[in-house]
Design a protein around this motif. Structure first.
Motif, PDB file in Angstrom:
ATOM      1  N   TYR A   1       0.836  -1.201   0.000  1.00  0.00           N
ATOM      2  CA  TYR A   1       0.000   0.000   0.000  1.00  0.00           C
ATOM      3  C   TYR A   1       0.870   1.250   0.000  1.00  0.00           C
ATOM      4  CZ  TYR A   1      -3.817   3.196   0.920  1.00  0.00           C
ATOM      5  OH  TYR A   1      -4.728   4.224   0.810  1.00  0.00           O
ATOM      6  N   GLN A   2       1.958   1.214   0.770  1.00  0.00           N
ATOM      7  CA  GLN A   2       2.861   2.362   0.809  1.00  0.00           C
ATOM      8  C   GLN A   2       3.576   2.541  -0.533  1.00  0.00           C
ATOM      9  OE1 GLN A   2       2.749   4.324   3.460  1.00  0.00           O
ATOM     10  NE2 GLN A   2       1.240   2.884   4.283  1.00  0.00           N
TER      11      GLN A   2
ATOM     12  N   PRO B   1       0.800   9.459  -8.561  1.00  0.00           N
ATOM     13  CA  PRO B   1       0.135  10.722  -8.221  1.00  0.00           C
ATOM     14  C   PRO B   1      -1.382  10.615  -8.098  1.00  0.00           C
ATOM     15  CG  PRO B   1       0.949  10.758 -10.482  1.00  0.00           C
ATOM     16  CD  PRO B   1       1.541   9.547  -9.827  1.00  0.00           C
ATOM     17  N   SER B   2      -1.978   9.591  -8.700  1.00  0.00           N
ATOM     18  CA  SER B   2      -3.439   9.444  -8.648  1.00  0.00           C
ATOM     19  C   SER B   2      -3.888   8.377  -7.658  1.00  0.00           C
ATOM     20  CB  SER B   2      -3.975   9.092 -10.039  1.00  0.00           C
ATOM     21  OG  SER B   2      -3.419   7.861 -10.486  1.00  0.00           O
ATOM     22  N   ALA B   3      -2.972   7.853  -6.849  1.00  0.00           N
ATOM     23  CA  ALA B   3      -3.307   6.781  -5.911  1.00  0.00           C
ATOM     24  C   ALA B   3      -3.726   7.352  -4.561  1.00  0.00           C
ATOM     25  CB  ALA B   3      -2.117   5.839  -5.744  1.00  0.00           C
ATOM     26  N   GLY B   4      -4.222   6.477  -3.705  1.00  0.00           N
ATOM     27  CA  GLY B   4      -4.586   6.857  -2.344  1.00  0.00           C
ATOM     28  C   GLY B   4      -6.084   6.873  -2.128  1.00  0.00           C
ATOM     29  N   SER B   5      -6.480   7.277  -0.952  1.00  0.00           N
ATOM     30  CA  SER B   5      -7.894   7.286  -0.597  1.00  0.00           C
ATOM     31  C   SER B   5      -8.625   8.378  -1.370  1.00  0.00           C
ATOM     32  CB  SER B   5      -8.055   7.502   0.911  1.00  0.00           C
ATOM     33  OG  SER B   5      -7.403   8.688   1.312  1.00  0.00           O
TER      34      SER B   5
ATOM     35  N   TYR C   1      -6.109   5.848  -9.942  1.00  0.00           N
ATOM     36  CA  TYR C   1      -5.712   4.776  -9.026  1.00  0.00           C
ATOM     37  C   TYR C   1      -6.242   4.964  -7.606  1.00  0.00           C
ATOM     38  CZ  TYR C   1      -2.320   3.205 -12.582  1.00  0.00           C
ATOM     39  OH  TYR C   1      -1.711   2.728 -13.728  1.00  0.00           O
ATOM     40  N   TRP C   2      -7.285   5.762  -7.435  1.00  0.00           N
ATOM     41  CA  TRP C   2      -7.875   5.857  -6.102  1.00  0.00           C
ATOM     42  C   TRP C   2      -8.160   4.475  -5.530  1.00  0.00           C
ATOM     43  CZ3 TRP C   2     -11.205  10.122  -8.518  1.00  0.00           C
ATOM     44  CH2 TRP C   2     -10.788  11.386  -8.073  1.00  0.00           C
ATOM     45  N   ASP C   3      -8.159   4.371  -4.211  1.00  0.00           N
ATOM     46  CA  ASP C   3      -8.468   3.104  -3.550  1.00  0.00           C
ATOM     47  C   ASP C   3      -9.824   2.560  -3.979  1.00  0.00           C
ATOM     48  OD1 ASP C   3      -6.089   3.397  -2.221  1.00  0.00           O
ATOM     49  OD2 ASP C   3      -6.982   4.011  -0.318  1.00  0.00           O
ATOM     50  N   VAL C   4     -10.756   3.446  -4.261  1.00  0.00           N
ATOM     51  CA  VAL C   4     -12.060   3.070  -4.822  1.00  0.00           C
ATOM     52  C   VAL C   4     -12.349   4.049  -5.953  1.00  0.00           C
ATOM     53  CG1 VAL C   4     -14.445   2.459  -4.326  1.00  0.00           C
ATOM     54  CG2 VAL C   4     -12.792   2.534  -2.451  1.00  0.00           C
ATOM     55  N   ARG C   5     -12.728   3.532  -7.105  1.00  0.00           N
ATOM     56  CA  ARG C   5     -12.958   4.393  -8.261  1.00  0.00           C
ATOM     57  C   ARG C   5     -14.143   3.871  -9.062  1.00  0.00           C
ATOM     58  NH1 ARG C   5      -8.269   2.732 -12.761  1.00  0.00           N
ATOM     59  NH2 ARG C   5      -9.167   0.697 -13.289  1.00  0.00           N
ATOM     60  N   LEU C   6     -14.629   4.683  -9.974  1.00  0.00           N
ATOM     61  CA  LEU C   6     -15.590   4.241 -10.969  1.00  0.00           C
ATOM     62  C   LEU C   6     -14.824   3.595 -12.115  1.00  0.00           C
ATOM     63  CD1 LEU C   6     -17.871   7.414 -11.161  1.00  0.00           C
ATOM     64  CD2 LEU C   6     -18.264   5.345  -9.814  1.00  0.00           C
ATOM     65  N   SER C   7     -15.253   2.426 -12.522  1.00  0.00           N
ATOM     66  CA  SER C   7     -14.622   1.785 -13.670  1.00  0.00           C
ATOM     67  C   SER C   7     -15.137   2.423 -14.948  1.00  0.00           C
ATOM     68  CB  SER C   7     -14.945   0.283 -13.684  1.00  0.00           C
ATOM     69  OG  SER C   7     -14.464  -0.313 -14.877  1.00  0.00           O
ATOM     70  N   ASP C   8     -14.225   2.718 -15.882  1.00  0.00           N
ATOM     71  CA  ASP C   8     -14.634   3.274 -17.169  1.00  0.00           C
ATOM     72  C   ASP C   8     -14.984   2.191 -18.182  1.00  0.00           C
ATOM     73  OD1 ASP C   8     -14.693   6.034 -16.859  1.00  0.00           O
ATOM     74  OD2 ASP C   8     -12.524   6.207 -17.048  1.00  0.00           O
TER      75      ASP C   8
ATOM     76  N   ALA D   1      -4.334   8.971   7.210  1.00  0.00           N
ATOM     77  CA  ALA D   1      -3.605   8.576   8.411  1.00  0.00           C
ATOM     78  C   ALA D   1      -4.143   7.262   8.966  1.00  0.00           C
ATOM     79  CB  ALA D   1      -3.709   9.679   9.470  1.00  0.00           C
ATOM     80  N   GLN D   2      -5.449   7.095   8.924  1.00  0.00           N
ATOM     81  CA  GLN D   2      -6.052   5.851   9.416  1.00  0.00           C
ATOM     82  C   GLN D   2      -5.634   4.653   8.573  1.00  0.00           C
ATOM     83  OE1 GLN D   2     -10.251   6.656   9.392  1.00  0.00           O
ATOM     84  NE2 GLN D   2     -10.198   7.862  11.287  1.00  0.00           N
ATOM     85  N   ILE D   3      -5.620   4.836   7.258  1.00  0.00           N
ATOM     86  CA  ILE D   3      -5.213   3.734   6.391  1.00  0.00           C
ATOM     87  C   ILE D   3      -3.721   3.448   6.551  1.00  0.00           C
ATOM     88  CG2 ILE D   3      -5.102   2.906   4.017  1.00  0.00           C
ATOM     89  CD1 ILE D   3      -7.481   4.609   3.344  1.00  0.00           C
ATOM     90  N   TRP D   4      -2.928   4.495   6.758  1.00  0.00           N
ATOM     91  CA  TRP D   4      -1.499   4.271   7.007  1.00  0.00           C
ATOM     92  C   TRP D   4      -1.317   3.345   8.209  1.00  0.00           C
ATOM     93  CZ3 TRP D   4       1.197   5.259  11.482  1.00  0.00           C
ATOM     94  CH2 TRP D   4       2.569   4.975  11.421  1.00  0.00           C
ATOM     95  N   ARG D   5      -2.043   3.624   9.286  1.00  0.00           N
ATOM     96  CA  ARG D   5      -1.874   2.778  10.468  1.00  0.00           C
ATOM     97  C   ARG D   5      -2.330   1.345  10.196  1.00  0.00           C
ATOM     98  NH1 ARG D   5      -3.186   4.102  16.824  1.00  0.00           N
ATOM     99  NH2 ARG D   5      -2.379   2.117  17.623  1.00  0.00           N
ATOM    100  N   ALA D   6      -3.433   1.195   9.468  1.00  0.00           N
ATOM    101  CA  ALA D   6      -3.897  -0.151   9.135  1.00  0.00           C
ATOM    102  C   ALA D   6      -2.866  -0.886   8.285  1.00  0.00           C
ATOM    103  CB  ALA D   6      -5.228  -0.071   8.405  1.00  0.00           C
ATOM    104  N   SER D   7      -2.231  -0.186   7.351  1.00  0.00           N
ATOM    105  CA  SER D   7      -1.225  -0.834   6.510  1.00  0.00           C
ATOM    106  C   SER D   7       0.002  -1.224   7.323  1.00  0.00           C
ATOM    107  CB  SER D   7      -0.820   0.084   5.356  1.00  0.00           C
ATOM    108  OG  SER D   7       0.018   1.144   5.785  1.00  0.00           O
ATOM    109  N   ARG D   8       0.291  -0.479   8.358  1.00  0.00           N
ATOM    110  CA  ARG D   8       1.448  -0.788   9.195  1.00  0.00           C
ATOM    111  C   ARG D   8       1.169  -1.944  10.148  1.00  0.00           C
ATOM    112  NH1 ARG D   8       3.544   0.436  14.228  1.00  0.00           N
ATOM    113  NH2 ARG D   8       5.826   0.582  14.309  1.00  0.00           N
TER     114      ARG D   8
END
Length: 367
Positions: free
Chosen positions: A174-175, A181-185, A215-222, A272-279
């Protein structure tokens, strides 16, 4: 089960490694030679990867059967080239050279434009598609599901060991992936127009080359009428991939059956919450979707199941999901199992041996 049940599909990315566990450039050849009866096999950005995708699924049994069969076919085809198929979010062994880009015009353009980001963000994920009637409904699902992303990430966290050492993370993938540039929550969107305005801004800035690079964690599929969940590591087993998929479907069904407003959760806090979950993963603490306060991760996961229980019952998934969560708590997550194997001899090769798919195996893979 009703006739209007949400359908879903699962995509899995894998490393193709040689007998020693090093990345092999045979991934594209493995995909080309494999013969799938159901689902689809695809090449990936680098030649040391392979991807599978189920057909549209209605039940967890159907999805698990397809994923198990697809893995077995890829593993058998890899074995004929003296290679192995590895379901791991990151490559466990340190490599001496960068992976080779698959000879595809789009992939080559991405590699040239993004440089080291494309060549070193070498990860394998699990993507879950949930059918939606329209894109506005997809925005609603994205907005409401955001607080659940930390808990969902821990289900298939499977990249503790990377480059020959313990990263200290349950999902190091995840890290790594978040360097794009388009990734993340995703942010909380005001509307579909808001979503599209960001994508358009990325395109104009050159931060993405096409809409497939959202590349958002959740996206609309084209390409398909779905919401696509892209945050997860490839699961250690097909059963854990389907556990994630059915849990996501239950959450989507619960969201669509409700009329509430999405949580007022800033993207800075969510990251920050997802960072902790990934760790910390399943063995640590995770932000609770209701309060945002850290709690034992397995307790938070149990509360997610309870939240989605009615929808899970409706689709016949509740017992499967509860059994899967119990198994995770007993056996540990993929990351926990990676770390336990590594600590015995401090050899990443042992992690490869733990994870590598057996050629032709088509038995139960839930555990």
């Amino acid at each position: 089960m009703t006739d209007d049940v949400l359908t879903f599909g699962v995509e899995e990315e894998f490393f193709v490694v040689d007998r020693d566990g090093r990345l092999s450039p045979a991934g594209d050849a493995v995909v080309e030679a494999a013969d799938e009866e159901e689902g689809e096999l695809q090449q990936e950005l680098t030649r040391s990867q392979a991807e599978s995708a189920t057909d549209i699924c209605t039940t967890h049994d159907e999805a698990e059967r397809q994923l198990t069969t697809l893995r077995a076919e890829l593993a058998s085809t890899a074995a004929r080239r003296d290679c192995r198929l590895l379901p791991s979010g990151c490559a466990p062994l340190a490599e001496t050279a960068l992976p080779t880009i698959t000879p595809n015009p789009r992939y080559e353009r991405i590699a040239e434009h993004f440089g080291a980001t494309a060549r070193t963000s070498h990860t394998c994920g699990c993507h879950v598609h949930i059918a939606i009637p329209d894109r506005e409904t997809g925005i609603r699902v994205i907005n409401h599901v955001r607080p659940f992303l930390p808990a969902l990430l821990i289900v298939t966290a499977n990249s503790a060991i990377c480059d020959g050492y313990d990263t200290g993370y349950a999902s190091w993938r995840y890290q790594q992936w978040n360097r794009w540039p388009s990734a993340g929550s995703p942010p909380r969107f005001d509307s579909l127009d808001h979503y599209e305005s960001i994508v358009d801004g990325w395109l104009r800035a050159g931060a993405i080359l096409d809409r497939a690079m959202v590349y958002w964690d959740v996206r609309l599929s084209d390409k398909q009428p779905t919401v696509e969940f892209r945050f997860a590591d490839v699961a250690a087993t097909p059963g854990e991939a389907v556990l994630l998929a059915t849990l996501i479907r239950g959450l989507a069904g619960t969201i669509l059956a409700s009329e509430g407003h999405p949580a007022d959760l800033s993207n800075e806090v969510l990251r920050a919450q997802i960072w902790r979950a990934s760790r910390e993963g399943l063995s640590g603490r995770c932000a609770h979707f209701r309060t945002g306060d850290p709690a034992p991760a397995n307790d938070v996961l149990d509360d997610v199941v309870t939240f989605a229980a009615d929808a899970l019952e409706e689709t016949g998934d509740l017992e499967f999901v509860r059994d899967g969560c119990t198994r995770l708590n007993t056996d540990g997550s993929g990351a926990d199992r990676q770390r336990a194997r590594f600590e015995k001899r401090r050899r990443a090769e042992d992690v490869v041996d733990l994870l590598a798919e057996r050629p032709g195996f088509r038995g139960s893979s839930s555990g």
